[in-house]
Design a protein around this motif. Structure first.
Motif, PDB file in Angstrom:
ATOM      1  N   ARG A   1       0.840  -1.211   0.000  1.00  0.00           N
ATOM      2  CA  ARG A   1       0.000   0.000   0.000  1.00  0.00           C
ATOM      3  C   ARG A   1       0.870   1.255   0.000  1.00  0.00           C
ATOM      4  N   TYR A   2       1.935   1.224   0.829  1.00  0.00           N
ATOM      5  CA  TYR A   2       2.843   2.381   0.923  1.00  0.00           C
ATOM      6  C   TYR A   2       3.486   2.662  -0.435  1.00  0.00           C
ATOM      7  N   ILE A   3       3.899   1.597  -1.121  1.00  0.00           N
ATOM      8  CA  ILE A   3       4.617   1.767  -2.380  1.00  0.00           C
ATOM      9  C   ILE A   3       3.719   2.388  -3.444  1.00  0.00           C
ATOM     10  N   ILE A   4       2.511   1.881  -3.603  1.00  0.00           N
ATOM     11  CA  ILE A   4       1.639   2.454  -4.642  1.00  0.00           C
ATOM     12  C   ILE A   4       1.219   3.869  -4.266  1.00  0.00           C
ATOM     13  N   ASP A   5       0.934   4.114  -2.993  1.00  0.00           N
ATOM     14  CA  ASP A   5       0.535   5.470  -2.579  1.00  0.00           C
ATOM     15  C   ASP A   5       1.672   6.461  -2.825  1.00  0.00           C
ATOM     16  N   THR A   6       2.886   6.071  -2.477  1.00  0.00           N
ATOM     17  CA  THR A   6       4.027   6.985  -2.636  1.00  0.00           C
ATOM     18  C   THR A   6       4.394   7.159  -4.106  1.00  0.00           C
ATOM     19  N   LEU A   7       4.294   6.066  -4.865  1.00  0.00           N
ATOM     20  CA  LEU A   7       4.572   6.165  -6.309  1.00  0.00           C
ATOM     21  C   LEU A   7       3.695   7.247  -6.941  1.00  0.00           C
ATOM     22  N   LYS A   8       2.449   7.273  -6.534  1.00  0.00           N
ATOM     23  CA  LYS A   8       1.515   8.234  -7.120  1.00  0.00           C
ATOM     24  C   LYS A   8       1.840   9.677  -6.738  1.00  0.00           C
ATOM     25  N   GLN A   9       2.676   9.853  -5.689  1.00  0.00           N
ATOM     26  CA  GLN A   9       2.994  11.222  -5.262  1.00  0.00           C
ATOM     27  C   GLN A   9       4.338  11.709  -5.782  1.00  0.00           C
ATOM     28  N   THR A  10       5.305  10.796  -5.925  1.00  0.00           N
ATOM     29  CA  THR A  10       6.671  11.286  -6.180  1.00  0.00           C
ATOM     30  C   THR A  10       7.285  10.856  -7.513  1.00  0.00           C
ATOM     31  N   VAL A  11       6.767   9.775  -8.127  1.00  0.00           N
ATOM     32  CA  VAL A  11       7.453   9.285  -9.339  1.00  0.00           C
ATOM     33  C   VAL A  11       7.019  10.126 -10.542  1.00  0.00           C
ATOM     34  N   PRO A  12       7.977  10.710 -11.284  1.00  0.00           N
ATOM     35  CA  PRO A  12       7.639  11.595 -12.407  1.00  0.00           C
ATOM     36  C   PRO A  12       7.103  10.834 -13.612  1.00  0.00           C
ATOM     37  N   ILE A  13       5.858  10.388 -13.463  1.00  0.00           N
ATOM     38  CA  ILE A  13       5.096   9.747 -14.543  1.00  0.00           C
ATOM     39  C   ILE A  13       3.787  10.518 -14.670  1.00  0.00           C
ATOM     40  N   TRP A  14       3.341  10.721 -15.908  1.00  0.00           N
ATOM     41  CA  TRP A  14       2.133  11.512 -16.134  1.00  0.00           C
ATOM     42  C   TRP A  14       1.151  10.733 -16.978  1.00  0.00           C
ATOM     43  N   LYS A  15      -0.152  10.924 -16.629  1.00  0.00           N
ATOM     44  CA  LYS A  15      -1.222  10.140 -17.274  1.00  0.00           C
ATOM     45  C   LYS A  15      -2.176  11.125 -17.946  1.00  0.00           C
ATOM     46  N   LYS A  16      -2.431  10.885 -19.230  1.00  0.00           N
ATOM     47  CA  LYS A  16      -3.416  11.730 -19.925  1.00  0.00           C
ATOM     48  C   LYS A  16      -4.627  10.869 -20.235  1.00  0.00           C
ATOM     49  N   GLU A  17      -5.795  11.375 -19.864  1.00  0.00           N
ATOM     50  CA  GLU A  17      -7.036  10.650 -20.145  1.00  0.00           C
ATOM     51  C   GLU A  17      -7.586  11.161 -21.477  1.00  0.00           C
ATOM     52  N   ILE A  18      -7.922  10.223 -22.377  1.00  0.00           N
ATOM     53  CA  ILE A  18      -8.468  10.592 -23.686  1.00  0.00           C
ATOM     54  C   ILE A  18      -9.966  10.295 -23.672  1.00  0.00           C
ATOM     55  N   PHE A  19     -10.756  11.361 -23.919  1.00  0.00           N
ATOM     56  CA  PHE A  19     -12.212  11.228 -23.967  1.00  0.00           C
ATOM     57  C   PHE A  19     -12.691  11.401 -25.416  1.00  0.00           C
ATOM     58  N   GLU A  20     -14.008  11.192 -25.632  1.00  0.00           N
ATOM     59  CA  GLU A  20     -14.583  11.425 -26.966  1.00  0.00           C
ATOM     60  C   GLU A  20     -14.307  12.863 -27.402  1.00  0.00           C
ATOM     61  N   ASP A  21     -14.485  13.799 -26.450  1.00  0.00           N
ATOM     62  CA  ASP A  21     -14.457  15.227 -26.843  1.00  0.00           C
ATOM     63  C   ASP A  21     -13.191  15.934 -26.374  1.00  0.00           C
ATOM     64  N   GLY A  22     -12.117  15.191 -26.095  1.00  0.00           N
ATOM     65  CA  GLY A  22     -10.899  15.900 -25.675  1.00  0.00           C
ATOM     66  C   GLY A  22     -10.014  15.043 -24.807  1.00  0.00           C
ATOM     67  N   GLU A  23      -9.028  15.683 -24.187  1.00  0.00           N
ATOM     68  CA  GLU A  23      -8.098  14.938 -23.339  1.00  0.00           C
ATOM     69  C   GLU A  23      -7.674  15.795 -22.160  1.00  0.00           C
ATOM     70  N   VAL A  24      -7.296  15.153 -21.067  1.00  0.00           N
ATOM     71  CA  VAL A  24      -6.953  15.867 -19.831  1.00  0.00           C
ATOM     72  C   VAL A  24      -5.736  15.227 -19.180  1.00  0.00           C
ATOM     73  N   TRP A  25      -4.758  16.094 -18.795  1.00  0.00           N
ATOM     74  CA  TRP A  25      -3.644  15.601 -17.989  1.00  0.00           C
ATOM     75  C   TRP A  25      -4.133  15.500 -16.549  1.00  0.00           C
ATOM     76  N   VAL A  26      -4.118  14.293 -16.022  1.00  0.00           N
ATOM     77  CA  VAL A  26      -4.674  14.065 -14.691  1.00  0.00           C
ATOM     78  C   VAL A  26      -3.896  14.859 -13.637  1.00  0.00           C
ATOM     79  N   ALA A  27      -4.623  15.465 -12.712  1.00  0.00           N
ATOM     80  CA  ALA A  27      -4.064  16.172 -11.536  1.00  0.00           C
ATOM     81  C   ALA A  27      -3.340  17.470 -11.885  1.00  0.00           C
ATOM     82  N   ALA A  28      -3.327  17.867 -13.139  1.00  0.00           N
ATOM     83  CA  ALA A  28      -2.554  19.055 -13.513  1.00  0.00           C
ATOM     84  C   ALA A  28      -3.147  20.325 -12.914  1.00  0.00           C
TER      85      ALA A  28
END
Lengths: 118, 80
Positions: free
Chosen positions: A89-116
């Motif tokens: 649990r610690y590893i996944i929670d911390t990964l989401k806070q500190t590891v420089p990886i970015w996720k973009k969600e693609i929708f029908e009408d556009g896209e969003v960089w998560v948490a930006a």
């Protein structure tokens, strides 16, 4: 696996088909590779210092992922389950806070960089 | 000092490129770079936050920048 370990806790992240009720077509992941690996290594070492765990697997994909595909896998082997659950649990929670990886969600009408944005 | 700044995620969209160059006239610190980036790219101020990494490590505001440093802007991360 290890003969001295009594359990392995595995977290498998999967791409969902919707966010806040809006249909997601796919996700696109990008990483600052060198730094991401360095931060992942730090997290693994922190977990090893905090809990009596023996083996850690930390895997993250980049590129385009379809709904149902697997961007992240974390596995922790320990003599006893408490340490395995807590560390995983610690590893996944911390990964989401500190590891420089970015996720973009693609929708029908556009896209969003998560948490930006707030 | 001219600082090359690598960009990822939404920062790449804001810069319109995977890196940009920023001229620091006075002291070359991470804080000075942050201010210069925000002036050159006001959209950065709309982000919930952003960090600056120097040589693959998150950098403190007062840290001095050297010409050979690899500098990157780190918008809010969203791995996992």
């Amino acid at each position: 696996m290890s003969p001295t370990c009594g359990g392995i806790d595995v977290f498998i992240g999967t791409v969902r088909n919707a966010t806040k009720g809006k249909a997601v077509l796919r996700l696109e992941f990008e990483a600052y590779g060198k730094m991401a690996l360095k931060e992942m290594q730090k997290i693994a070492e922190e977990a090893q210092a905090k809990w009596p765990i023996e083996k850690i697997l930390l895997h993250h994909r980049t590129g385009v992922l379809q709904v149902g595909e697997v961007p992240v896998i974390i596995a922790v082997a320990a003599a006893h389950r408490d340490a395995a659950f807590d560390a995983c649990r610690y590893i996944i929670d911390t990964l989401k806070q500190t590891v420089p990886i970015w996720k973009k969600e693609i929708f029908e009408d556009g896209e969003v960089w998560v948490a930006a944005h707030p | 000092m001219k600082v090359k700044v690598l960009a990822f995620g939404i920062a790449k969209d804001i810069f319109g490129s995977s890196s940009t160059a920023v001229e620091l006239s006075g002291e070359a610190t991470v804080e000075a770079l942050r201010t210069a980036l925000e002036m050159q790219y006001p959209r950065l101020k709309q982000l919930s936050s952003f960090m600056i990494a120097v040589n693959d490590e998150y950098a403190e505001a007062g840290q001095e920048l050297a010409p050979e440093d690899e500098v990157a802007i780190i918008p809010p991360v969203s791995g996992g």
